[in-house]
Design an enzyme around this catalytic site. Sequence first.
Site, short mmCIF file in Angstrom:
data_model
loop_
_atom_site.label_atom_id
_atom_site.label_comp_id
_atom_site.label_asym_id
_atom_site.label_seq_id
_atom_site.Cartn_x
_atom_site.Cartn_y
_atom_site.Cartn_z
N PHE A 161 0.69 -1.06 0.15
CA PHE A 161 -0.04 -0.09 0.06
C PHE A 161 0.93 1.21 -0.04
CE2 PHE A 161 -2.36 -3.43 1.71
CZ PHE A 161 -3.56 -3.24 1.27
N VAL A 200 2.52 -2.02 4.60
CA VAL A 200 2.37 -0.45 4.35
C VAL A 200 3.41 0.41 4.20
CG1 VAL A 200 1.05 1.54 5.42
CG2 VAL A 200 -0.03 -0.66 5.52
N CYS A 201 3.54 1.05 3.27
CA CYS A 201 5.07 1.85 3.22
C CYS A 201 5.07 3.12 4.42
CB CYS A 201 5.11 2.79 1.95
SG CYS A 201 6.39 4.02 2.07
N VAL A 202 6.21 2.75 5.02
CA VAL A 202 6.48 3.56 6.49
C VAL A 202 6.29 5.06 6.19
CG1 VAL A 202 8.91 3.51 6.37
CG2 VAL A 202 7.80 3.93 8.38
N ALA A 247 2.91 6.35 5.05
CA ALA A 247 2.12 6.15 6.18
C ALA A 247 2.18 6.94 7.34
CB ALA A 247 2.20 4.78 6.83
#
Lengths: 134, 119, 101
Positions: free
Chosen positions: B39, B77-79, B82
């Site tokens: 994501f 989820v891409c840090v 995010a």
Amino acid sequence: MNETTGGIEDDEGSGIVKKFMFVNRKAPYGTIYALEGLEVVLISAAFDQDVSMAFLDDGVYQLVKGQHTKALAVKNFSPTYRALEGYDIEKLYVERESLEMRGLNADDLLVPVEVLSSAAMGDLMKTQDVVIGF
Amino acid sequence: MKFGIMVNEGPYTHQATDSAYQFAKATLEKGHQIYRVFFYHDGVNNATRLTEPPQDDRNVVARWSKLAEEHGIDLVVCVAAALRRGICDENLAPGFRISGLGQLVEAGIQADRLVVFGD
Amino acid sequence: MLHIVNKSPFENTTLASCLRVVCKGGGGALLLIEDGVYAATKNSVAGNAVHDVMGDIQVYALWPDVEARGIQDRVLEGVKMVDYGGFVDLVVEHSNVQSWL
């Protein structure tokens, strides 16, 4: 595991080299796609893959010279395209038709690129393993 | 075949995550594997457990969580994306994990196909 | 190569760009999904453009998106309908895939 890159150390030496093409078709600043797309490209450099970037449609506006974003109070990330060479990302392709439609030519761009016809661009895309568009 | 899936838009505003979910379900029904769902951009908003859609609407977030639970799918989820958007471990829905962009590139390398859903 | 277009051709140049690049170079297949399915309607400007390239590329449309938008009776002849399973099959059959976002 490296928090920023998601554990790239584990993957180096996997031996698989794929052709990755990042296709940029959106203008900078109006949306975040160009900026966050560039972040993916930079990370991909750590994986020893065969990476190229293609610029079509409004994506060519990412590369035009003279971007000044101070009054917007957002980061001008256009110098990053000049830094790509330092990451061994040297294959930048721009579609000629997209430039011409916008009254631009390669001299208007802030980094050396290879200008390709639509046909050549299509042929090149066909040879890729992984194509991610932003 | 091993699939990687990338989701670049959040729930409800764009159809991208619905399309990605239906595609993911179909890959599993056909006996394929999903190596990872990644994501990115506003797609990270698919991972908040704070969403509460109306009773008569689908719950996009819970649907992803359920798919992950039932099929052991890695939802990443891409840090950086995010944190920009206020998604963190405190509000992360079940089945999701936060990690780096390298996980996307790795999915591109390891999966046989990477299919991108966005706007 | 499988090319996926999800934008309405009436508000966005994505389909035109895709066709320009794909038809001149390489060929392949085009899958219309989400608002992209409006390009599969007959007697429309976009439908005519799609009709013109059908000799060069295979054109598919995602049936659930077609049906959701109420255009199932206006679909251009020659456009093949697929469900999500068919979408998966198309991705498997082609060695690479590009979403024109």
